[in-house]
Scaffold this motif. Structure first.
Motif, PDB file in Angstrom:
ATOM      1  N   ARG A 204      -1.029  -8.834   1.351  1.00 43.44           N
ATOM      2  CA  ARG A 204      -0.368  -9.981   1.985  1.00 43.44           C
ATOM      3  C   ARG A 204       0.313 -10.842   0.927  1.00 43.44           C
ATOM      4  O   ARG A 204       1.458 -11.263   1.094  1.00 43.44           O
ATOM      5  CB  ARG A 204      -1.377 -10.803   2.776  1.00 43.44           C
ATOM      6  CG  ARG A 204      -0.745 -12.060   3.368  1.00 43.44           C
ATOM      7  CD  ARG A 204      -1.657 -12.777   4.321  1.00 43.44           C
ATOM      8  NE  ARG A 204      -1.557 -12.103   5.612  1.00 43.44           N
ATOM      9  CZ  ARG A 204      -2.576 -11.869   6.416  1.00 43.44           C
ATOM     10  NH1 ARG A 204      -3.785 -12.230   6.082  1.00 43.44           N
ATOM     11  NH2 ARG A 204      -2.385 -11.253   7.572  1.00 43.44           N
ATOM     12  N   GLY A 205      -0.367 -11.104  -0.169  1.00 40.03           N
ATOM     13  CA  GLY A 205       0.193 -11.920  -1.241  1.00 40.03           C
ATOM     14  C   GLY A 205       1.430 -11.300  -1.872  1.00 40.03           C
ATOM     15  O   GLY A 205       2.302 -12.012  -2.380  1.00 40.03           O
ATOM     16  N   LEU A 206       1.516  -9.981  -1.846  1.00 42.62           N
ATOM     17  CA  LEU A 206       2.666  -9.272  -2.400  1.00 42.62           C
ATOM     18  C   LEU A 206       3.822  -9.154  -1.405  1.00 42.62           C
ATOM     19  O   LEU A 206       4.892  -8.663  -1.750  1.00 42.62           O
ATOM     20  CB  LEU A 206       2.250  -7.868  -2.859  1.00 42.62           C
ATOM     21  CG  LEU A 206       1.262  -7.818  -4.020  1.00 42.62           C
ATOM     22  CD1 LEU A 206       0.730  -6.397  -4.212  1.00 42.62           C
ATOM     23  CD2 LEU A 206       1.912  -8.336  -5.291  1.00 42.62           C
ATOM     24  N   GLY A 207       3.587  -9.561  -0.162  1.00 43.72           N
ATOM     25  CA  GLY A 207       4.633  -9.467   0.861  1.00 43.72           C
ATOM     26  C   GLY A 207       4.875  -8.045   1.333  1.00 43.72           C
ATOM     27  O   GLY A 207       5.966  -7.723   1.792  1.00 43.72           O
ATOM     28  N   MET A 208       3.856  -7.206   1.236  1.00 45.21           N
ATOM     29  CA  MET A 208       3.979  -5.801   1.624  1.00 45.21           C
ATOM     30  C   MET A 208       3.363  -5.588   3.004  1.00 45.21           C
ATOM     31  O   MET A 208       2.703  -6.472   3.546  1.00 45.21           O
ATOM     32  CB  MET A 208       3.259  -4.915   0.600  1.00 45.21           C
ATOM     33  CG  MET A 208       3.831  -4.999  -0.801  1.00 45.21           C
ATOM     34  SD  MET A 208       2.841  -4.078  -2.014  1.00 45.21           S
ATOM     35  CE  MET A 208       3.287  -2.395  -1.589  1.00 45.21           C
ATOM     36  N   THR A 209       3.563  -4.392   3.544  1.00 45.53           N
ATOM     37  CA  THR A 209       2.878  -3.964   4.755  1.00 45.53           C
ATOM     38  C   THR A 209       1.902  -2.862   4.379  1.00 45.53           C
ATOM     39  O   THR A 209       1.926  -2.343   3.262  1.00 45.53           O
ATOM     40  CB  THR A 209       3.863  -3.458   5.828  1.00 45.53           C
ATOM     41  OG1 THR A 209       4.615  -2.373   5.293  1.00 45.53           O
ATOM     42  CG2 THR A 209       4.801  -4.558   6.291  1.00 45.53           C
ATOM     43  N   VAL A 210       1.062  -2.507   5.327  1.00 51.72           N
ATOM     44  CA  VAL A 210       0.013  -1.526   5.048  1.00 51.72           C
ATOM     45  C   VAL A 210       0.028  -0.415   6.090  1.00 51.72           C
ATOM     46  O   VAL A 210       0.336  -0.643   7.257  1.00 51.72           O
ATOM     47  CB  VAL A 210      -1.376  -2.222   4.993  1.00 51.72           C
ATOM     48  CG1 VAL A 210      -1.775  -2.769   6.340  1.00 51.72           C
ATOM     49  CG2 VAL A 210      -2.437  -1.286   4.460  1.00 51.72           C
ATOM     50  N   ARG A 211      -0.277   0.782   5.620  1.00 47.26           N
ATOM     51  CA  ARG A 211      -0.527   1.928   6.495  1.00 47.26           C
ATOM     52  C   ARG A 211      -1.985   2.312   6.265  1.00 47.26           C
ATOM     53  O   ARG A 211      -2.342   2.798   5.188  1.00 47.26           O
ATOM     54  CB  ARG A 211       0.372   3.101   6.157  1.00 47.26           C
ATOM     55  CG  ARG A 211       0.057   4.345   7.016  1.00 47.26           C
ATOM     56  CD  ARG A 211       0.888   5.547   6.619  1.00 47.26           C
ATOM     57  NE  ARG A 211       2.302   5.219   6.763  1.00 47.26           N
ATOM     58  CZ  ARG A 211       3.236   5.598   5.886  1.00 47.26           C
ATOM     59  NH1 ARG A 211       2.920   6.295   4.818  1.00 47.26           N
ATOM     60  NH2 ARG A 211       4.493   5.276   6.079  1.00 47.26           N
ATOM     61  N   PRO A 212      -2.862   2.122   7.252  1.00 42.30           N
ATOM     62  CA  PRO A 212      -4.279   2.435   7.068  1.00 42.30           C
ATOM     63  C   PRO A 212      -4.589   3.900   7.373  1.00 42.30           C
ATOM     64  O   PRO A 212      -5.129   4.229   8.421  1.00 42.30           O
ATOM     65  CB  PRO A 212      -4.973   1.488   8.045  1.00 42.30           C
ATOM     66  CG  PRO A 212      -3.981   1.336   9.161  1.00 42.30           C
ATOM     67  CD  PRO A 212      -2.618   1.417   8.507  1.00 42.30           C
ATOM     68  N   THR A 213      -4.252   4.780   6.447  1.00 41.53           N
ATOM     69  CA  THR A 213      -4.563   6.198   6.617  1.00 41.53           C
ATOM     70  C   THR A 213      -6.075   6.407   6.667  1.00 41.53           C
ATOM     71  O   THR A 213      -6.575   7.255   7.393  1.00 41.53           O
ATOM     72  CB  THR A 213      -3.949   7.021   5.472  1.00 41.53           C
ATOM     73  OG1 THR A 213      -2.537   6.808   5.471  1.00 41.53           O
ATOM     74  CG2 THR A 213      -4.229   8.498   5.630  1.00 41.53           C
ATOM     75  N   CYS A 214      -6.810   5.615   5.905  1.00 43.49           N
ATOM     76  CA  CYS A 214      -8.270   5.706   5.848  1.00 43.49           C
ATOM     77  C   CYS A 214      -8.881   5.209   7.163  1.00 43.49           C
ATOM     78  O   CYS A 214      -8.565   4.115   7.629  1.00 43.49           O
ATOM     79  CB  CYS A 214      -8.781   4.858   4.679  1.00 43.49           C
ATOM     80  SG  CYS A 214     -10.572   4.664   4.632  1.00 43.49           S
ATOM     81  N   TRP A 215      -9.773   5.992   7.740  1.00 46.64           N
ATOM     82  CA  TRP A 215     -10.397   5.623   9.014  1.00 46.64           C
ATOM     83  C   TRP A 215     -11.196   4.327   8.895  1.00 46.64           C
ATOM     84  O   TRP A 215     -11.226   3.531   9.827  1.00 46.64           O
ATOM     85  CB  TRP A 215     -11.294   6.753   9.527  1.00 46.64           C
ATOM     86  CG  TRP A 215     -12.488   7.025   8.643  1.00 46.64           C
ATOM     87  CD1 TRP A 215     -12.565   7.916   7.612  1.00 46.64           C
ATOM     88  CD2 TRP A 215     -13.754   6.368   8.688  1.00 46.64           C
ATOM     89  NE1 TRP A 215     -13.803   7.852   7.017  1.00 46.64           N
ATOM     90  CE2 TRP A 215     -14.560   6.910   7.664  1.00 46.64           C
ATOM     91  CE3 TRP A 215     -14.300   5.370   9.501  1.00 46.64           C
ATOM     92  CZ2 TRP A 215     -15.859   6.509   7.423  1.00 46.64           C
ATOM     93  CZ3 TRP A 215     -15.605   4.952   9.270  1.00 46.64           C
ATOM     94  CH2 TRP A 215     -16.371   5.522   8.246  1.00 46.64           C
TER      95      TRP A 215
END
Length: 122
Positions: free
Chosen positions: A83-94
């Motif tokens: 969040r601090g980096l202004g990125m988004t996330v893809r939660p591949t990990c279950w």
């Protein structure tokens, strides 16, 4: 290496960018690892816009420390960093995917899927 401030004897959470992972440490002992890979997805015109997506791929906690909340702590630390980096996330990990489902205040970080089309361009 980015890290949290910690009290003596407490688990330290760090981002080890050289190894593409977040770590939970007790002294020099690695208690947990959350591996990631950064991606530079193209925009709608196929142009790369710079690293904007962090794929959280795998969470591993030392078996003897399982159930102590270390997995949750490392996921929260990673998501706050993202969040601090202004990125988004893809939660591949279950584990990460389930954690976000239980903590909807982090759902805004999820990558948005491209709109699907049915192939009919009328």
């Amino acid at each position: 290496m980015d890290e949290t401030s910690a009290e003596p004897g407490a688990v330290r959470l760090v981002h080890n960018a050289d190894r593409d992972r977040y770590e939970a440490l007790d002294g020099d002992e690695v208690l947990a690892v959350l591996a990631h890979e950064d991606e530079d997805p193209p925009d709608g015109d196929g142009r790369a816009l710079g690293v904007r997506l962090r794929d959280l791929r795998s969470t591993v906690v030392a078996p003897e420390r399982s159930g102590a909340g270390i997995g949750s702590a490392i996921v929260r630390f990673a998501l706050d960093d993202i969040r601090g980096l202004g990125m988004t996330v893809r939660p591949t990990c279950w584990f990460v995917r389930g954690w976000i489902e239980r903590h909807p205040e982090y759902a805004d970080l999820l990558e948005t899927a491209a709109p699907e089309t049915d192939g009919d361009d009328r």
